[in-house]
Design a protein around this motif. Structure first.
Motif, PDB file in Angstrom:
ATOM      1  N   UNK A   1       0.875  -1.166   0.000  1.00  0.00           N
ATOM      2  CA  UNK A   1       0.000   0.000   0.000  1.00  0.00           C
ATOM      3  C   UNK A   1       0.919   1.224   0.000  1.00  0.00           C
ATOM      4  N   UNK A   2       1.391   1.583  -1.212  1.00  0.00           N
ATOM      5  CA  UNK A   2       2.450   2.583  -1.350  1.00  0.00           C
ATOM      6  C   UNK A   2       1.873   3.985  -1.206  1.00  0.00           C
ATOM      7  N   UNK A   3       1.810   4.426   0.040  1.00  0.00           N
ATOM      8  CA  UNK A   3       1.393   5.774   0.414  1.00  0.00           C
ATOM      9  C   UNK A   3       1.959   6.023   1.801  1.00  0.00           C
ATOM     10  N   UNK A   4       2.107   7.280   2.179  1.00  0.00           N
ATOM     11  CA  UNK A   4       2.623   7.591   3.505  1.00  0.00           C
ATOM     12  C   UNK A   4       1.704   6.945   4.545  1.00  0.00           C
ATOM     13  N   UNK A   5       2.299   6.157   5.437  1.00  0.00           N
ATOM     14  CA  UNK A   5       1.542   5.434   6.455  1.00  0.00           C
ATOM     15  C   UNK A   5       1.061   4.066   5.996  1.00  0.00           C
ATOM     16  N   UNK A   6       1.143   3.795   4.703  1.00  0.00           N
ATOM     17  CA  UNK A   6       0.775   2.478   4.187  1.00  0.00           C
ATOM     18  C   UNK A   6       1.837   1.455   4.570  1.00  0.00           C
ATOM     19  N   UNK A   7       1.510   0.185   4.414  1.00  0.00           N
ATOM     20  CA  UNK A   7       2.440  -0.864   4.796  1.00  0.00           C
ATOM     21  C   UNK A   7       2.707  -1.799   3.615  1.00  0.00           C
TER      22      UNK A   7
END
Length: 164
Positions: free
Chosen positions: A66-72
């Motif tokens: 989940x390539x977004x800030x805060x994603x894992x």
């Protein structure tokens, strides 16, 4: 900060540099536009097609990103010699499309923070993968593990993937 080039044993287009006692950088140029190279890193359906070095006899059993800030992310890599896959996981702490992805490596207390930078140059893209380790010992363990050679092979596979 002193830079030591450690490119022996890696495919010829890949440079490995040791920057100080806690940072290891792998650099390779691709003849593809930055948005395509970035997408190959950020889209799990594409990433799973090139990431695992073929010569290692491993397979990517699962790939969640989940390539977004805060994603894992969570990658599980299997090998015929083990009944349990190896898990690699962490959190994305910086994502700037076509420019940079930064994530943690949380599977070990010695996990590095990885920064992948994408720089467009004359229609091509230079990728720089920086791993910043919490200790000098953790970096030396990474060097001894053969991970740099595996990363270089993965980047060679990425080049092949981008040419299709």
């Amino acid at each position: 900060m002193p830079v030591t080039t450690l490119s022996e044993g890696t495919p010829d287009k890949t440079r490995v540099e040791k920057r100080g006692d806690r940072e290891l950088v792998v650099i390779r140029r691709f003849d593809a536009p930055v948005h395509l190279v970035y997408k190959a890193w950020a889209d799990p359906a594409l990433f799973r097609q090139w990431w695992v070095p073929r010569s290692y006899g491993m397979t990517l059993v699962s790939c969640e990103m989940d390539v977004r800030v805060g994603g894992t992310y969570r990658l599980e890599i299997g090998h015929a010699s083990s009944d349990q896959p190896m898990a690699f996981f962490g959190t994305y702490i910086e994502v700037e499309p076509d420019c940079r992805i930064v994530w943690t490596n949380e599977e070990s207390p010695d996990g590095a923070v990885t920064t992948v930078s994408f720089t467009e140059e004359d229609g091509g893209t230079e990728v720089s993968i920086s791993n910043r380790f919490p200790t000098a010992e953790a970096m030396e363990q990474e060097l001894a593990s053969g991970a740099c050679e595996g990363t270089a092979e993965s980047l060679k596979q990425l080049e092949e993937f981008l040419q299709v």
